[in-house]
Design a protein around this motif. Structure first.
Motif, short mmCIF file in Angstrom:
data_model
loop_
_atom_site.label_atom_id
_atom_site.label_comp_id
_atom_site.label_asym_id
_atom_site.label_seq_id
_atom_site.Cartn_x
_atom_site.Cartn_y
_atom_site.Cartn_z
N ASN A 208 -54.05 72.70 -16.74
CA ASN A 208 -52.72 73.05 -16.22
C ASN A 208 -52.00 71.76 -15.80
O ASN A 208 -52.59 70.68 -15.84
N ASP A 209 -50.76 71.90 -15.38
CA ASP A 209 -49.97 70.72 -15.02
C ASP A 209 -50.59 69.99 -13.83
O ASP A 209 -50.56 68.76 -13.76
N ALA A 210 -51.15 70.76 -12.90
CA ALA A 210 -51.74 70.13 -11.71
C ALA A 210 -52.88 69.21 -12.13
O ALA A 210 -53.05 68.11 -11.59
N GLU A 211 -53.66 69.64 -13.11
CA GLU A 211 -54.79 68.82 -13.54
C GLU A 211 -54.31 67.57 -14.28
O GLU A 211 -54.88 66.49 -14.13
N ALA A 212 -53.23 67.72 -15.05
CA ALA A 212 -52.64 66.54 -15.69
C ALA A 212 -52.19 65.55 -14.63
O ALA A 212 -52.36 64.33 -14.76
N GLU A 213 -51.66 66.07 -13.54
CA GLU A 213 -51.21 65.23 -12.44
C GLU A 213 -52.40 64.50 -11.79
O GLU A 213 -52.31 63.31 -11.47
N ASN A 233 -52.65 51.49 -21.80
CA ASN A 233 -51.92 52.65 -21.29
C ASN A 233 -52.46 54.01 -21.72
O ASN A 233 -51.87 55.03 -21.43
N ALA A 234 -53.59 53.99 -22.44
CA ALA A 234 -54.15 55.28 -22.87
C ALA A 234 -55.62 55.36 -22.49
O ALA A 234 -56.32 54.34 -22.41
N ALA A 235 -56.06 56.57 -22.23
CA ALA A 235 -57.48 56.84 -21.94
C ALA A 235 -57.90 58.04 -22.79
O ALA A 235 -57.06 58.86 -23.19
N PHE A 236 -59.18 58.14 -23.08
CA PHE A 236 -59.66 59.30 -23.84
C PHE A 236 -59.90 60.49 -22.93
O PHE A 236 -60.38 60.34 -21.80
N PHE A 261 -52.60 73.06 -21.23
CA PHE A 261 -51.74 71.88 -21.18
C PHE A 261 -51.62 71.27 -22.57
O PHE A 261 -52.62 70.83 -23.14
N ASN A 262 -50.41 71.27 -23.11
CA ASN A 262 -50.23 70.71 -24.46
C ASN A 262 -48.98 69.85 -24.58
O ASN A 262 -48.34 69.78 -25.61
N THR A 263 -48.64 69.17 -23.48
CA THR A 263 -47.45 68.33 -23.48
C THR A 263 -47.77 66.93 -24.01
O THR A 263 -48.41 66.13 -23.32
N PHE A 264 -47.35 66.66 -25.23
CA PHE A 264 -47.53 65.33 -25.80
C PHE A 264 -46.41 64.41 -25.33
O PHE A 264 -45.30 64.86 -25.00
N GLU A 265 -46.71 63.13 -25.34
CA GLU A 265 -45.69 62.11 -25.09
C GLU A 265 -44.63 62.24 -26.19
O GLU A 265 -44.92 62.73 -27.28
N ALA A 266 -43.41 61.78 -25.89
CA ALA A 266 -42.34 61.79 -26.89
C ALA A 266 -42.83 61.05 -28.15
O ALA A 266 -43.53 60.05 -28.05
N SER A 284 -48.42 58.01 -18.43
CA SER A 284 -47.28 58.86 -18.10
C SER A 284 -47.71 60.28 -17.74
O SER A 284 -46.90 61.06 -17.25
N GLY A 285 -48.98 60.62 -18.02
CA GLY A 285 -49.43 61.99 -17.73
C GLY A 285 -49.29 62.91 -18.93
O GLY A 285 -49.46 64.12 -18.80
N LYS A 286 -48.99 62.34 -20.11
CA LYS A 286 -48.83 63.17 -21.30
C LYS A 286 -49.87 62.80 -22.35
O LYS A 286 -50.54 61.77 -22.27
#
Ligand SMILES: *[C@@H]1O[C@H](CO)[C@@H](O)[C@H](O)[C@H]1NC(C)=O
Ligand SMILES: *[C@@H]1O[C@H](CO)[C@@H](O)[C@H](O)[C@H]1NC(C)=O
Length: 312
Positions: A208-213, A233-236, A261-266, A284-286
Motif C-alpha cells: 500500500n502507499d504507507a509501505e511505499a512511504e 537512486n534505485a534499490a531492488f 502498489f503499482n505506481t511507477f516513476e514517470a 522518489s518512492g515509485k
C-alpha cells in the motif's frame, strides 16, 4: 537435543523454548557442540553453500573434532544426504592443498579418515572436502553439488529481537507490522533475493502507499550511493516480470496491482529493449523496471510471525 530437553523439563519449559529458538526457527540447538545446526538438503556448489550459511548468520560446518563429526553424522541420518555425503567447510580454495575449515582449523588437526584412494586431487581441481555418513572424507571439485550443514556457535548476549532474528538491522515498523532491513552492499537482483531469503526474509513487497512511504523513508537514511552500486537512486524490491514482458508480479505471486502498489516513476517501465525484468524502487518512492544484472542496494522485509513457524 536428547540431553537438552529432559534437562529443560526440570526448569521452566517456556524459558527453554525461548532458549532453543534463540537463533532462528529453522536451526536446532545441539548441546554437544554448543551451537545451532541446520541441514540444507538441496545440494549446492561449495561456494553457494558457504555463502548461504554466511548469509544465514552461520558457517559451513566442518567435523572439526570428534564431537562435531558425530553431530554431523547424526544430522544426515534418514536423509538423502546419508547416501551422498555433505560438503564440509574444509577447503583449499585460497591455496591448492592448504586445507582448512572455515574457522581456520587445519585439516591435519582434525581426526578424520580418508576414503579409500583419497585424496587424489583429480585433474588438480579438487579443493573441497565432502564427508560421507560413515565419517570418511574425500576431496572433490568445489563445483560439484552436495547437501551441507550450517553451524552457528552459541555466544553470550544473543537475543532475538522483536523481528524474530538476532540481526539488529531489522526494524519493526508499526505502520505495517513488518520488519525491514536496508542492504547497503549492492548486489544483483538474484543475489539480493538469496540474501533476503537466507535472512529468513524476502525482497520487500509493497502492499500500500504507507509501505511505499516506509521504504522511501528508509532509503532516505542512506543518501550515499551503495558500495559498488550501478545506480545511486534505485534499490531492488520484490517484484519481477517472471519472463513475461511488463507483467509485474510480486515474488509471492500476486500482480503488483493486487498486492496494493503499482505506481511507477514517470516514463517507467521503459523496458529498454527487454531485460529490465527486475523490481526496482526509486528514492522518489515509485517503482522502476531494473536491469537484473545491475548491482543495487536492496530492501528485505520480514514478517514477525516467521518467529512462530516452528519446524522442530
Ligand atoms: C565409507 O563410505 C564410503 C562411501 O560410501 C565408502 O567408499 C567407504 O568404503 C566407507 N568406509 C568405511 C570405513 O566403511
Ligand atoms: C548475480 O551475481 C551472481 C554472483 O556474482 C552471479 O552468479 C549471477 O549470474 C548474477 N545474476 C545476474 C542476473 O546477473
Amino acid at each position: 537435543m536428547e540431553l537438552y530437553f529432559p534437562f529443560c523439563f526440570f526448569l521452566v519449559l517456556a524459558i527453554c523454548l525461548v532458549e532453543s529458538r534463540q537463533f532462528r526457527y529453522d536451526y536446532k540447538f545441539n548441546q554437544d557442540i554448543q551451537g545451532w545446526i541446520k541441514l540444507h538438503q538441496v545440494p549446492s556448489t561449495w561456494e553457494d553453500a558457504r555463502l548461504r550459511c554466511h548469509l544465514e548468520g552461520a558457517n559451513l560446518a566442518s567435523p572439526q573434532n570428534s564431537k562435531f563429526a558425530t553431530v554431523l553424522k547424526n544430522a544426515l541420518k534418514n536423509t538423502h544426504a546419508e547416501r551422498i555425503g555433505i560438503f564440509t567447510g574444509i577447503h583449499a580454495t585460497f591455496s591448492n592443498g592448504d586445507f582448512q575449515s572455515i574457522e581456520g582449523i587445519p585439516l591435519t588437526k582434525m581426526p578424520l579418515q580418508w576414503m579409500p584412494y583419497e585424496p587424489d586431487n583429480e585433474n588438480n581441481e579438487e579443493n573441497c572436502i565432502v564427508m560421507h555418513s560413515n565419517g570418511t572424507i574425500a576431496d572433490v571439485n568445489c563445483n560439484e553439488v552436495f547437501p551441507y550443514v550450517c553451524y552457528r556457535k552459541k555466544s553470550k548476549n544473543e537475543v532475538l529481537t522483536e523481528c524474530g532474528t538476532v540481526d539488529r538491522d531489522y526494524h519493526l515498523d508499526p505502520r505495517t507490522g513488518s520488519c525491514y532491513k536496508f542492504h547497503f552492499i549492492a548486489r544483483n537482483w538474484t543475489r539480493a533475493f538469496m540474501t533476503c531469503a537466507a535472512e529468513g526474509a524476502y525482497l520487500a513487497i509493497i502492499n500500500n502507499d504507507a509501505e511505499a512511504e516506509i521504504l522511501k523513508e528508509l532509503f532516505a537514511k542512506y543518501p550515499q550511493p551503495a558500495r559498488f552500486s550501478s545506480s545511486k537512486n534505485a534499490a531492488f524490491v520484490g517484484f519481477h516480470d517472471w519472463g513475461e514482458r511488463n507483467v509485474w508480479t510480486t515474488i509471492h505471486g500476486e500482480t503488483i496491482e493486487n498486492a496494493g502498489f503499482n505506481t511507477f516513476e514517470a516514463n517507467q517501465p521503459n523496458a529498454n529493449g527487454g531485460g529490465q525484468s527486475c523490481g526496482g524502487f526509486f528514492r522518489s518512492g515509485k517503482l522502476d523496471d531494473s536491469w537484473c544484472h545491475y548491482r543495487l542496494a536492496f530492501i528485505c522485509e520480514k514478517s514477525v510471525d516467521s518467529l512462530l513457524d516452528d519446524n522442530e
